[in-house]
Design a protein around this motif. Sequence first.
Motif, PDB file in Angstrom:
ATOM      1  N   THR A 156      35.053  45.495  40.028  1.00  0.00           N
ATOM      2  CA  THR A 156      35.845  44.698  40.975  1.00  0.00           C
ATOM      3  C   THR A 156      35.573  43.205  40.799  1.00  0.00           C
ATOM      4  O   THR A 156      36.498  42.384  40.860  1.00  0.00           O
ATOM      5  N   PHE A 157      34.328  42.855  40.584  1.00  0.00           N
ATOM      6  CA  PHE A 157      33.966  41.452  40.357  1.00  0.00           C
ATOM      7  C   PHE A 157      34.678  40.891  39.123  1.00  0.00           C
ATOM      8  O   PHE A 157      35.193  39.765  39.144  1.00  0.00           O
ATOM      9  N   MET A 158      34.734  41.672  38.048  1.00  0.00           N
ATOM     10  CA  MET A 158      35.388  41.213  36.817  1.00  0.00           C
ATOM     11  C   MET A 158      36.903  41.141  36.998  1.00  0.00           C
ATOM     12  O   MET A 158      37.551  40.189  36.546  1.00  0.00           O
ATOM     13  N   TYR A 159      37.492  42.142  37.655  1.00  0.00           N
ATOM     14  CA  TYR A 159      38.928  42.109  37.926  1.00  0.00           C
ATOM     15  C   TYR A 159      39.291  40.934  38.838  1.00  0.00           C
ATOM     16  O   TYR A 159      40.323  40.286  38.656  1.00  0.00           O
ATOM     17  N   HIS A 160      38.453  40.663  39.810  1.00  0.00           N
ATOM     18  CA  HIS A 160      38.708  39.588  40.775  1.00  0.00           C
ATOM     19  C   HIS A 160      38.846  38.243  40.061  1.00  0.00           C
ATOM     20  O   HIS A 160      39.778  37.460  40.331  1.00  0.00           O
ATOM     21  N   GLY A 161      37.923  37.964  39.136  1.00  0.00           N
ATOM     22  CA  GLY A 161      37.987  36.710  38.409  1.00  0.00           C
ATOM     23  C   GLY A 161      39.183  36.620  37.474  1.00  0.00           C
ATOM     24  O   GLY A 161      39.735  35.533  37.271  1.00  0.00           O
ATOM     25  N   PHE A 162      39.603  37.760  36.918  1.00  0.00           N
ATOM     26  CA  PHE A 162      40.736  37.757  35.996  1.00  0.00           C
ATOM     27  C   PHE A 162      42.064  37.623  36.743  1.00  0.00           C
ATOM     28  O   PHE A 162      42.963  36.899  36.307  1.00  0.00           O
ATOM     29  N   ILE A 163      42.189  38.311  37.870  1.00  0.00           N
ATOM     30  CA  ILE A 163      43.455  38.318  38.611  1.00  0.00           C
ATOM     31  C   ILE A 163      43.765  36.946  39.191  1.00  0.00           C
ATOM     32  O   ILE A 163      44.933  36.578  39.356  1.00  0.00           O
ATOM     33  N   LYS A 164      42.734  36.152  39.486  1.00  0.00           N
ATOM     34  CA  LYS A 164      42.975  34.808  40.015  1.00  0.00           C
ATOM     35  C   LYS A 164      43.751  33.933  39.038  1.00  0.00           C
ATOM     36  O   LYS A 164      44.400  32.969  39.446  1.00  0.00           O
ATOM     37  N   ASN A 165      43.686  34.264  37.735  1.00  0.00           N
ATOM     38  CA  ASN A 165      44.404  33.490  36.721  1.00  0.00           C
ATOM     39  C   ASN A 165      45.792  34.053  36.413  1.00  0.00           C
ATOM     40  O   ASN A 165      46.503  33.505  35.565  1.00  0.00           O
ATOM     41  N   VAL A 166      46.165  35.148  37.063  1.00  0.00           N
ATOM     42  CA  VAL A 166      47.492  35.733  36.849  1.00  0.00           C
ATOM     43  C   VAL A 166      48.512  34.980  37.708  1.00  0.00           C
ATOM     44  O   VAL A 166      48.311  34.858  38.924  1.00  0.00           O
ATOM     45  N   PRO A 167      49.599  34.467  37.126  1.00  0.00           N
ATOM     46  CA  PRO A 167      50.586  33.703  37.916  1.00  0.00           C
ATOM     47  C   PRO A 167      51.235  34.559  38.998  1.00  0.00           C
ATOM     48  O   PRO A 167      51.650  35.692  38.756  1.00  0.00           O
ATOM     49  N   VAL A 168      51.343  33.976  40.186  1.00  0.00           N
ATOM     50  CA  VAL A 168      51.979  34.671  41.297  1.00  0.00           C
ATOM     51  C   VAL A 168      53.498  34.715  41.118  1.00  0.00           C
ATOM     52  O   VAL A 168      54.172  35.589  41.687  1.00  0.00           O
ATOM     53  N   ASP A 169      54.033  33.818  40.310  1.00  0.00           N
ATOM     54  CA  ASP A 169      55.486  33.747  40.120  1.00  0.00           C
ATOM     55  C   ASP A 169      56.051  35.053  39.576  1.00  0.00           C
ATOM     56  O   ASP A 169      57.167  35.449  39.930  1.00  0.00           O
ATOM     57  N   LEU A 170      55.304  35.722  38.705  1.00  0.00           N
ATOM     58  CA  LEU A 170      55.778  36.987  38.143  1.00  0.00           C
ATOM     59  C   LEU A 170      55.946  38.036  39.231  1.00  0.00           C
ATOM     60  O   LEU A 170      56.933  38.787  39.244  1.00  0.00           O
ATOM     61  N   GLU A 171      55.017  38.080  40.160  1.00  0.00           N
ATOM     62  CA  GLU A 171      55.094  39.051  41.250  1.00  0.00           C
ATOM     63  C   GLU A 171      56.235  38.703  42.206  1.00  0.00           C
ATOM     64  O   GLU A 171      56.950  39.597  42.672  1.00  0.00           O
ATOM     65  N   GLU A 172      56.405  37.438  42.480  1.00  0.00           N
ATOM     66  CA  GLU A 172      57.488  37.021  43.365  1.00  0.00           C
ATOM     67  C   GLU A 172      58.850  37.323  42.765  1.00  0.00           C
ATOM     68  O   GLU A 172      59.779  37.732  43.476  1.00  0.00           O
ATOM     69  N   ALA A 173      58.973  37.156  41.457  1.00  0.00           N
ATOM     70  CA  ALA A 173      60.232  37.481  40.789  1.00  0.00           C
ATOM     71  C   ALA A 173      60.525  38.966  40.877  1.00  0.00           C
ATOM     72  O   ALA A 173      61.675  39.390  41.088  1.00  0.00           O
ATOM     73  N   ALA A 174      59.489  39.784  40.715  1.00  0.00           N
ATOM     74  CA  ALA A 174      59.682  41.232  40.810  1.00  0.00           C
ATOM     75  C   ALA A 174      60.053  41.644  42.229  1.00  0.00           C
ATOM     76  O   ALA A 174      60.885  42.543  42.433  1.00  0.00           O
ATOM     77  N   ILE A 175      59.466  40.993  43.238  1.00  0.00           N
ATOM     78  CA  ILE A 175      59.793  41.303  44.632  1.00  0.00           C
ATOM     79  C   ILE A 175      61.238  40.918  44.937  1.00  0.00           C
ATOM     80  O   ILE A 175      61.966  41.636  45.645  1.00  0.00           O
TER      81      ILE A 175
END
Length: 277
Positions: A156-175
Amino acid sequence: MNSRSGKKASKILAGGVSILLFILYIFPFLLILINSFKTRLEVVANPLSLPKSLDFSNYINAFQTMNYGRTVMNSLFITVLSVLVILIFASMLGYFLVRWDWKMNKIIFMLIVASMIIPFQSVMIPFVTIYGNLNLLNSQGMLIYFYLGFGISMATFMYHGFIKNVPVDLEEAAIIDGAGKNRVFFKVVLPILKPITATIAILDVLWIWNDFLLPSLVLVDDNVRTLPLSTFYFFGKYTSNYSVAMAALVLVLLPILFFYFIMQKRIIAGVVEGAVK
């Protein structure tokens, strides 16, 4: 000339140090391989000498004593399911802690990080006592559950640091396109997490496959034991069959070495991409 000779000397020194470190690293494995072809007396007399002949009887004896086929399947079953469960739950938990900006999530994340400091040996005795009294030991399913509990914090610690660098725009576009939260995670976010997923999977496979302490506390019956536990058959209270034990250790190493050589390119790529991210 002096600068060139200095660079050449530094390269030679670096190459010599690398060769020396390689020899020091590979020496224990060569020692195991050499002694696996010896008799018990030869191992005790001179463990550093070469074998007089290539006798494969130690491997046959180890294969039969360990019940190799069953123990390989036990280790494979436990390792694969444990890693899959850790990856699924840790990725979802890391995504939730990053994207939902709640005060409680910060506290949860701090507790997860703090739990990584606690060594397993400090909770080992109460762990065995409590679960033993509840008759929850000697089960592969419970062992997988325990691996989830002990492995989810680092993942979880490793995923947490990686996900912070994932752009939110991609998720908003999918929504906007009509995707729900679950679909956004599994179809959009999870594929982006492949580099860090590969890194965590490699670390967890090596940890769970080679683990001896936790399975030795949980698994009692011979038919549910893993490969590292099966090597314990050759070390008795008053005597030890070192030659057959060395052959057993080689047999234990073979599956993980095979996995590494098959997945070598993906392993290196996953580690490098995860480090760059």
